[in-house]
Motif scaffolding. Structure first.
Motif, short mmCIF file in Angstrom:
data_model
loop_
_atom_site.label_atom_id
_atom_site.label_comp_id
_atom_site.label_asym_id
_atom_site.label_seq_id
_atom_site.Cartn_x
_atom_site.Cartn_y
_atom_site.Cartn_z
N PRO A 186 0.82 -1.22 0.00
CA PRO A 186 0.00 0.00 0.00
C PRO A 186 0.85 1.27 0.00
CG PRO A 186 0.08 -0.92 2.20
CD PRO A 186 0.85 -1.88 1.33
N LEU A 187 1.40 1.61 -1.14
CA LEU A 187 2.34 2.73 -1.22
C LEU A 187 1.70 4.07 -0.87
CD1 LEU A 187 4.45 1.72 -4.34
CD2 LEU A 187 5.31 2.12 -2.04
N ASN A 188 0.38 4.20 -1.05
CA ASN A 188 -0.26 5.48 -0.70
C ASN A 188 -0.16 5.79 0.79
OD1 ASN A 188 -0.99 6.02 -3.29
ND2 ASN A 188 -3.15 5.52 -3.05
N GLY A 189 0.09 4.76 1.61
CA GLY A 189 0.08 4.97 3.05
C GLY A 189 1.44 5.21 3.68
N VAL A 190 2.52 5.20 2.91
CA VAL A 190 3.85 5.38 3.50
C VAL A 190 4.27 6.85 3.41
CG1 VAL A 190 4.51 3.03 2.92
CG2 VAL A 190 5.00 4.85 1.29
N HIS A 191 5.31 7.17 4.24
CA HIS A 191 5.91 6.44 5.34
C HIS A 191 5.15 6.77 6.62
CE1 HIS A 191 9.28 7.10 2.47
NE2 HIS A 191 9.82 5.99 2.96
N VAL A 192 5.01 5.80 7.54
CA VAL A 192 4.36 6.11 8.81
C VAL A 192 5.44 6.68 9.75
CG1 VAL A 192 2.41 4.57 8.64
CG2 VAL A 192 4.58 3.65 9.45
N LEU A 193 5.35 7.98 10.02
CA LEU A 193 6.40 8.70 10.75
C LEU A 193 5.98 9.01 12.18
CD1 LEU A 193 7.50 11.30 8.03
CD2 LEU A 193 8.40 8.99 8.47
N SER A 194 6.94 8.99 13.08
CA SER A 194 6.72 9.40 14.46
C SER A 194 7.03 10.90 14.57
CB SER A 194 7.62 8.61 15.39
OG SER A 194 7.31 7.22 15.33
N GLY A 195 6.09 11.63 15.14
CA GLY A 195 6.23 13.07 15.24
C GLY A 195 4.93 13.76 14.83
N PRO A 196 4.97 15.08 14.62
CA PRO A 196 6.12 15.97 14.81
C PRO A 196 6.47 16.20 16.28
CG PRO A 196 4.47 16.93 13.31
CD PRO A 196 3.83 15.78 14.01
N ILE A 197 7.77 16.51 16.48
CA ILE A 197 8.31 16.84 17.79
C ILE A 197 8.78 18.29 17.73
CG2 ILE A 197 10.15 16.36 19.45
CD1 ILE A 197 10.06 13.43 18.39
N ALA A 198 8.13 19.15 18.51
CA ALA A 198 8.47 20.57 18.54
C ALA A 198 9.59 20.81 19.54
CB ALA A 198 7.26 21.41 18.90
N VAL A 199 10.56 21.62 19.15
CA VAL A 199 11.67 21.99 20.03
C VAL A 199 11.47 23.44 20.46
CG1 VAL A 199 14.17 22.21 20.24
CG2 VAL A 199 13.19 20.39 18.81
N GLU A 200 11.36 23.64 21.75
CA GLU A 200 11.08 24.95 22.31
C GLU A 200 12.11 25.98 21.84
OE1 GLU A 200 11.43 26.74 26.74
OE2 GLU A 200 9.96 25.12 26.54
N GLY A 201 11.63 27.11 21.33
CA GLY A 201 12.51 28.20 20.92
C GLY A 201 13.01 28.13 19.49
N ALA A 202 12.77 27.01 18.79
CA ALA A 202 13.22 26.91 17.40
C ALA A 202 12.39 27.83 16.51
CB ALA A 202 13.10 25.47 16.91
N GLN A 203 13.09 28.57 15.65
CA GLN A 203 12.44 29.51 14.75
C GLN A 203 13.03 29.37 13.35
OE1 GLN A 203 13.53 33.01 17.19
NE2 GLN A 203 11.34 33.44 17.34
N PRO A 204 12.24 29.77 12.33
CA PRO A 204 12.79 29.72 10.97
C PRO A 204 14.12 30.45 10.88
CG PRO A 204 10.44 30.17 10.91
CD PRO A 204 10.83 30.22 12.36
N GLY A 205 15.07 29.82 10.21
CA GLY A 205 16.42 30.37 10.10
C GLY A 205 17.41 29.74 11.06
#
Length: 417
Positions: free
Chosen positions: A66-85
């Motif tokens: 069933p290729l439509n269902g991959v990949h089964v990923l764990s997450g998302p995990i947010a890291v406090e204070g992370a910002q674009p850049g």
């Protein structure tokens, strides 16, 4: 053991877990876990098909994967204070099969598998030579892999996550979808397809529901290719002890991971070409504020590989150039030259008694080294494949008495669509 922030119960499907991950990239998928810079934690990861592939002697499950269902990923995990850049520092402290479960129905419970997809269902690197579906099951013992389907081979696993990355911004997601659709439009009927557009069917988007889910599943990007956020890079040396610096595109970075491999050859040339499994990964995270500009990382991660790879001292190498099988000259085509090098290695291994598909599976799962050896001498690119001789229980080097003939055993299960 570090704090387990993303546990998975082997008796339940991916979508029935306490925390539900995702199988698409989208910036609006809510974080399931929140950590701080400096934290160390454990994440469980499911085998990329969520248990659809079985420990048996049939390749029907690969044919109908069933290729439509991959990949089964764990997450998302947010890291406090992370910002674009920023740059997100991720250290892989440990990674392995499902702990304390050395037998069972799930890949990672003492076993894993390598597959070749049928050409009509994704194909592989050598899909014209191997257009049908095949499967090899590997058993794990003492950190080494052996297989009833490919006898006389044993090697130490280079365990690594095939996929890890940060969430894209809305702008970056739009650019992905636009450029990949433009490629598809050049040949919409290509088999296998040139790229995979957003596929709403079978989309799992964490805790998104209602109108937000309906909107996002039509935009969310498939996880199959590597992109600027890392993603499905399938780097075999991304092992225990590795440190990676991911660009951050959204607040919190929203790190996700999965697609664990017990071992893999450079290129993962059978597509389902590593030894696929579920397992765990222990991580430590930190931040370099403004690191993307400071270090000139506008896109794509930088990583420092670990030093836990098995050490092989003897190799046999095969080269290939950018000339097709029917003699057409191509200009510095490194993809083609690597294909030809792999085909030369396959031809060589068949002289010892392996079938071509057994040889192909060895190159996909064992820790071969793939190299671009020459990319400047027009018109031929030169690629090489280095095969460690120590993985075989017989002498695989050329000699005056000719090749040793081995018993190839039961062979590789095949399913023709």
């Amino acid at each position: 053991m570090p704090q387990q922030v993303f546990p998975l119960d082997s008796t339940k499907a991916f979508t029935d877990q306490e925390k539900i991950g995702h199988n698409r990239w989208h910036p609006d998928i809510p974080a399931q876990v929140h950590v701080k810079p400096g934290d160390t934690f454990r994440v469980d990861c499911r085998e990329w098909f969520d248990g659809a592939i079985h420990n048996d002697d049939s390749a029907d499950d690969i044919l109908n994967a069933p290729l439509n269902g991959v990949h089964v990923l764990s997450g998302p995990i947010a890291v406090e204070g992370a910002q674009p850049g920023d740059l997100l520092i991720v250290d892989i402290l440990d990674v392995g099969p499902i702990p304390q479960e050395d037998s069972g129905p799930l890949a990672g419970q003492g076993w894993g598998y390598t597959g070749v997809f049928a050409k009509s269902n994704g194909g592989g690197f050598l899909t014209d030579q191997f257009p049908d579906a095949y499967k090899v099951v590997w058993d794990f013992q003492g950190g080494k892999a052996t297989s009833r389907h490919v006898p006389h081979v044993e090697f130490t696993g280079i365990v690594h996550p095939g996929l890890m990355g940060t969430a894209p911004s809305h702008d970056l997601l739009g650019r992905w979808n636009s450029r990949e659709q433009a490629l598809i439009d050049t040949n919409p009927g290509a088999v296998p397809p040139l790229a995979l557009p957003p596929q709403p069917d079978a989309a799992v988007l964490g805790s998104l529901t209602g109108d937000e889910y309906e909107r996002a599943r039509g935009e969310a990007a498939r996880t199959a290719p590597p992109r600027e956020n890392g993603g499905n890079q399938d780097i075999k040396n991304f092992t225990k002890g590795s440190r990676v610096f991911y660009p951050v595109f959204v607040d919190g970075a929203n790190l996700s991971m999965g697609d664990l491999h017990f071992s893999q050859g450079d290129g993962e040339i059978t597509f389902c070409g590593a030894i696929e499994m579920g397992g765990f990964i222990d991580l430590h995270v930190d931040l370099i504020k403004g690191g993307m500009e400071t270090y000139g990382v506008s896109e794509n991660a930088i990583f420092i590989p670990g030093n836990t790879d098995p050490q092989y001292s003897e190799w046999i190498a095969f080269s290939g150039t950018s000339v097709t099988l029917d003699g057409e000259q191509r200009y510095l085509d490194s993809h083609l030259s690597y294909q030809r090098a792999c085909l030369h290695a396959i031809d060589y291994l068949t002289t010892f008694g392996y079938s071509p598909i057994q040889a192909y599976m060895i190159l996909g799962a064992a820790p071969i080294e793939g190299r671009l050896s020459g990319v400047v001498d027009i018109p031929n690119s030169c690629s090489t494949v280095y095969l460690p001789t120590g993985i075989f229980d017989f002498d695989v080097k050329p000699g005056k008495n000719g090749p040793t003939r081995i018993d190839p055993g039961q062979g590789v299960p095949m399913s023709r669509g």
